[in-house]
Design a protein around this motif. Structure first.
Motif, PDB file in Angstrom:
ATOM      1  N   ILE A 287       1.017  -1.442   0.007  1.00  0.00           N
ATOM      2  CA  ILE A 287      -0.258  -0.426   0.313  1.00  0.00           C
ATOM      3  C   ILE A 287       1.000   0.968  -0.230  1.00  0.00           C
ATOM      4  N   PRO A 288       1.789   1.428   1.201  1.00  0.00           N
ATOM      5  CA  PRO A 288       2.586   2.802   1.092  1.00  0.00           C
ATOM      6  C   PRO A 288       3.384   2.600   0.148  1.00  0.00           C
ATOM      7  N   SER A 289       3.709   1.666  -1.019  1.00  0.00           N
ATOM      8  CA  SER A 289       4.896   1.787  -1.701  1.00  0.00           C
ATOM      9  C   SER A 289       4.271   2.630  -3.167  1.00  0.00           C
ATOM     10  N   ASN A 290       2.726   1.850  -3.500  1.00  0.00           N
ATOM     11  CA  ASN A 290       2.212   2.571  -4.752  1.00  0.00           C
ATOM     12  C   ASN A 290       1.610   3.276  -4.640  1.00  0.00           C
ATOM     13  N   TRP A 291       0.688   3.593  -3.121  1.00  0.00           N
ATOM     14  CA  TRP A 291       0.151   4.583  -2.998  1.00  0.00           C
ATOM     15  C   TRP A 291       0.282   5.653  -1.880  1.00  0.00           C
ATOM     16  N   GLY A 292       1.331   5.278  -2.147  1.00  0.00           N
ATOM     17  CA  GLY A 292       1.267   7.239  -0.785  1.00  0.00           C
ATOM     18  C   GLY A 292       1.490   8.170  -0.878  1.00  0.00           C
ATOM     19  N   ARG A 293       1.577   8.410  -2.441  1.00  0.00           N
ATOM     20  CA  ARG A 293       1.753  10.415  -2.984  1.00  0.00           C
ATOM     21  C   ARG A 293       0.074   9.954  -3.377  1.00  0.00           C
ATOM     22  N   LEU A 294      -0.285   9.195  -3.886  1.00  0.00           N
ATOM     23  CA  LEU A 294      -1.772   9.935  -3.766  1.00  0.00           C
ATOM     24  C   LEU A 294      -2.898   9.086  -3.277  1.00  0.00           C
ATOM     25  N   LEU A 295      -3.054   8.845  -2.210  1.00  0.00           N
ATOM     26  CA  LEU A 295      -4.022   8.347  -1.071  1.00  0.00           C
ATOM     27  C   LEU A 295      -4.153   9.349  -0.379  1.00  0.00           C
ATOM     28  N   PRO A 296      -2.974  10.138   0.099  1.00  0.00           N
ATOM     29  CA  PRO A 296      -3.512  11.309   0.860  1.00  0.00           C
ATOM     30  C   PRO A 296      -4.526  12.226   0.298  1.00  0.00           C
ATOM     31  N   LEU A 297      -4.763  12.701  -1.165  1.00  0.00           N
ATOM     32  CA  LEU A 297      -4.900  13.037  -1.051  1.00  0.00           C
ATOM     33  C   LEU A 297      -6.505  12.728  -2.408  1.00  0.00           C
ATOM     34  N   PHE A 298      -7.319  11.139  -1.583  1.00  0.00           N
ATOM     35  CA  PHE A 298      -8.256  10.903  -2.499  1.00  0.00           C
ATOM     36  C   PHE A 298      -8.768  10.346  -0.808  1.00  0.00           C
ATOM     37  N   GLU A 299      -8.021  10.762   0.855  1.00  0.00           N
ATOM     38  CA  GLU A 299      -8.711  10.356   1.782  1.00  0.00           C
ATOM     39  C   GLU A 299      -9.262  11.665   2.332  1.00  0.00           C
ATOM     40  N   GLY A 300      -9.491  12.578   1.889  1.00  0.00           N
ATOM     41  CA  GLY A 300     -10.794  13.845   1.610  1.00  0.00           C
ATOM     42  C   GLY A 300     -11.160  13.846   1.059  1.00  0.00           C
ATOM     43  N   ARG A 301     -11.551  12.884  -0.156  1.00  0.00           N
ATOM     44  CA  ARG A 301     -12.753  13.139  -0.733  1.00  0.00           C
ATOM     45  C   ARG A 301     -13.688  11.924  -0.842  1.00  0.00           C
ATOM     46  N   TYR A 302     -12.943  10.701  -0.575  1.00  0.00           N
ATOM     47  CA  TYR A 302     -13.543   9.445  -0.851  1.00  0.00           C
ATOM     48  C   TYR A 302     -13.591   8.731   0.684  1.00  0.00           C
ATOM     49  N   GLN A 303     -14.715   7.493   0.933  1.00  0.00           N
ATOM     50  CA  GLN A 303     -13.439   6.089   1.508  1.00  0.00           C
ATOM     51  C   GLN A 303     -12.868   5.589   0.505  1.00  0.00           C
ATOM     52  N   THR A 304     -11.486   5.169   1.403  1.00  0.00           N
ATOM     53  CA  THR A 304     -10.495   4.670   1.006  1.00  0.00           C
ATOM     54  C   THR A 304     -10.525   3.191   1.782  1.00  0.00           C
TER      55      THR A 304
ATOM     56  N   PRO B  12       2.229  13.802 -10.233  1.00  0.00           N
ATOM     57  CA  PRO B  12       1.176  12.813  -9.087  1.00  0.00           C
ATOM     58  C   PRO B  12       0.126  13.478  -9.518  1.00  0.00           C
ATOM     59  N   GLU B  13       0.028  15.180  -8.131  1.00  0.00           N
ATOM     60  CA  GLU B  13      -1.172  15.488  -8.143  1.00  0.00           C
ATOM     61  C   GLU B  13      -1.796  15.673  -9.298  1.00  0.00           C
ATOM     62  N   LEU B  14      -1.962  15.891 -10.425  1.00  0.00           N
ATOM     63  CA  LEU B  14      -2.374  16.539 -11.792  1.00  0.00           C
ATOM     64  C   LEU B  14      -2.843  14.968 -12.067  1.00  0.00           C
ATOM     65  N   ALA B  15      -2.219  13.781 -11.854  1.00  0.00           N
ATOM     66  CA  ALA B  15      -2.956  12.495 -11.772  1.00  0.00           C
ATOM     67  C   ALA B  15      -4.449  12.320 -10.865  1.00  0.00           C
ATOM     68  N   ALA B  16      -3.564  12.822  -9.663  1.00  0.00           N
ATOM     69  CA  ALA B  16      -4.962  12.198  -9.038  1.00  0.00           C
ATOM     70  C   ALA B  16      -6.122  13.413  -8.427  1.00  0.00           C
ATOM     71  N   GLY B  17      -5.832  14.470  -9.938  1.00  0.00           N
ATOM     72  CA  GLY B  17      -7.021  15.622 -10.227  1.00  0.00           C
ATOM     73  C   GLY B  17      -7.617  14.571 -11.382  1.00  0.00           C
ATOM     74  N   ILE B  18      -6.927  14.217 -11.801  1.00  0.00           N
ATOM     75  CA  ILE B  18      -8.165  13.536 -13.727  1.00  0.00           C
ATOM     76  C   ILE B  18      -8.778  12.452 -12.510  1.00  0.00           C
ATOM     77  N   ILE B  19      -8.010  11.662 -11.960  1.00  0.00           N
ATOM     78  CA  ILE B  19      -8.715  11.037 -11.845  1.00  0.00           C
ATOM     79  C   ILE B  19     -10.123  11.170 -10.397  1.00  0.00           C
ATOM     80  N   CYS B  20      -9.543  12.207  -9.860  1.00  0.00           N
ATOM     81  CA  CYS B  20     -11.083  12.996  -9.458  1.00  0.00           C
ATOM     82  C   CYS B  20     -12.086  13.207  -9.991  1.00  0.00           C
ATOM     83  N   ARG B  21     -11.712  13.735 -11.446  1.00  0.00           N
ATOM     84  CA  ARG B  21     -12.718  14.572 -11.709  1.00  0.00           C
ATOM     85  C   ARG B  21     -13.577  13.788 -12.344  1.00  0.00           C
TER      86      ARG B  21
END
Length: 268
Positions: free
Chosen positions: A46-63, A254-263
């Motif tokens: 989990i941390p090696s794959n999602w360490g950068r994106l997970l905090p960006l998702f947790e504020g918007r969704y149940q992960t 990575p923040e750009l990628a997270a934004g695309i995914i959330c959109r």
């Protein structure tokens, strides 16, 4: 698939007994709405794959992030790894958690599992995000399978070895994971185009422009899955999502990628 309902708490995560093995899972964020399930790639945690994106998702969704068979803190069974079994384990985990429908995002081998879920368990899937996944062998860059054929444990990147040992100090388990991951990928067979065409879930396909998945294959796959959206980002395999092996400190991608995914996930 039948699942046991035994759940054991362990710090910030927990263990759930599914299909004969103990699976490690972490949940966070708002339990309202459709949860986002994160499926790691081969050799990852989990941390090696999602360490950068997970905090960006947790504020918007149940992960819901889990470590699959033989990876990290999750147990193993006396059978080879397969994308079919991983999909069955994810489906069993969701049902044991009382999740009837989820968005699924998977990276690399996890992207192949995501496709498997969309095809075999459509009732559990709302939308899918397929990150650096392929459906044919020739979708990989030239020489990929030849290189993997000759790979030994010494060739496994040190960053991924350390990521495993950081969460599970079991060197024998690390070696076992390497061999099972290698065997699964070498045994990869082409998925029929009819299966991709049968996918009903809205799909976002993502990759790096210097990925191990060819750009041409990603475009081809986007034409197979009805209505699929396509995002090609600057980066190599995993760097554009901040994966530990290829993470580029200070990169905004990575923040750009997270934004695309959330959109994609938030649009009706």
């Amino acid at each position: 698939m039948t699942t046991a309902q035994q759940v054991q708490q362990n710090g910030n995560g927990r263990y759930v007994q599914i299909n004969g093995i103990r699976i490690y899972v972490e949940t966070a964020g708002d339990p309202q709405g459709i949860p986002l399930v994160l499926i790691h790639g081969g050799g990852s945690t989990i941390p090696s794959n999602w360490g950068r994106l997970l905090p960006l998702f947790e504020g918007r969704y149940q992960t819901i992030a889990m470590e699959l068979q033989a990876h990290g803190r999750t147990g193993d069974r006396d059978t080879p790894e397969s994308f079919e079994q991983d999909a069955a384990d994810v489906a069993g985990l969701l049902r044991s958690l009382g999740v009837n429908c989820a968005n699924i995002a998977g990276f690399s081998d996890g992207a192949c599992t995501t496709l498997e879920l969309a095809i075999r368990y459509p009732d559990l899937v709302n939308k899918i995000v397929v990150i650096s996944g392929n459906y044919k062998r020739d979708g990989m860059i030239p020489g990929f399978f030849e290189g993997l054929e000759g790979a030994t444990f010494d060739d496994m990147p040190a960053a991924l070895k350390q990521a495993y040992l950081d969460v599970n100090p079991d060197s024998a388990g690390l070696l076992n994971m390497f061999h099972k991951d290698r065997a699964r990928r070498l045994a990869f067979t082409d998925r029929p185009e009819e299966e991709l065409k049968s996918i009903k879930a809205p799909a976002l396909l993502m990759a790096g422009d210097q990925d191990v998945i060819t750009n041409e294959h990603l475009v081809q796959m986007s034409r197979m899955i009805p209505g699929a959206r396509l995002a090609l980002l600057p980066g190599n395999h995993g760097s554009f999502i901040g994966e530990a092996l290829t993470n580029e400190p200070g990169s905004p991608v990575p923040e750009l990628a997270a934004g695309i995914i959330c959109r994609f996930l938030d649009r009706l």
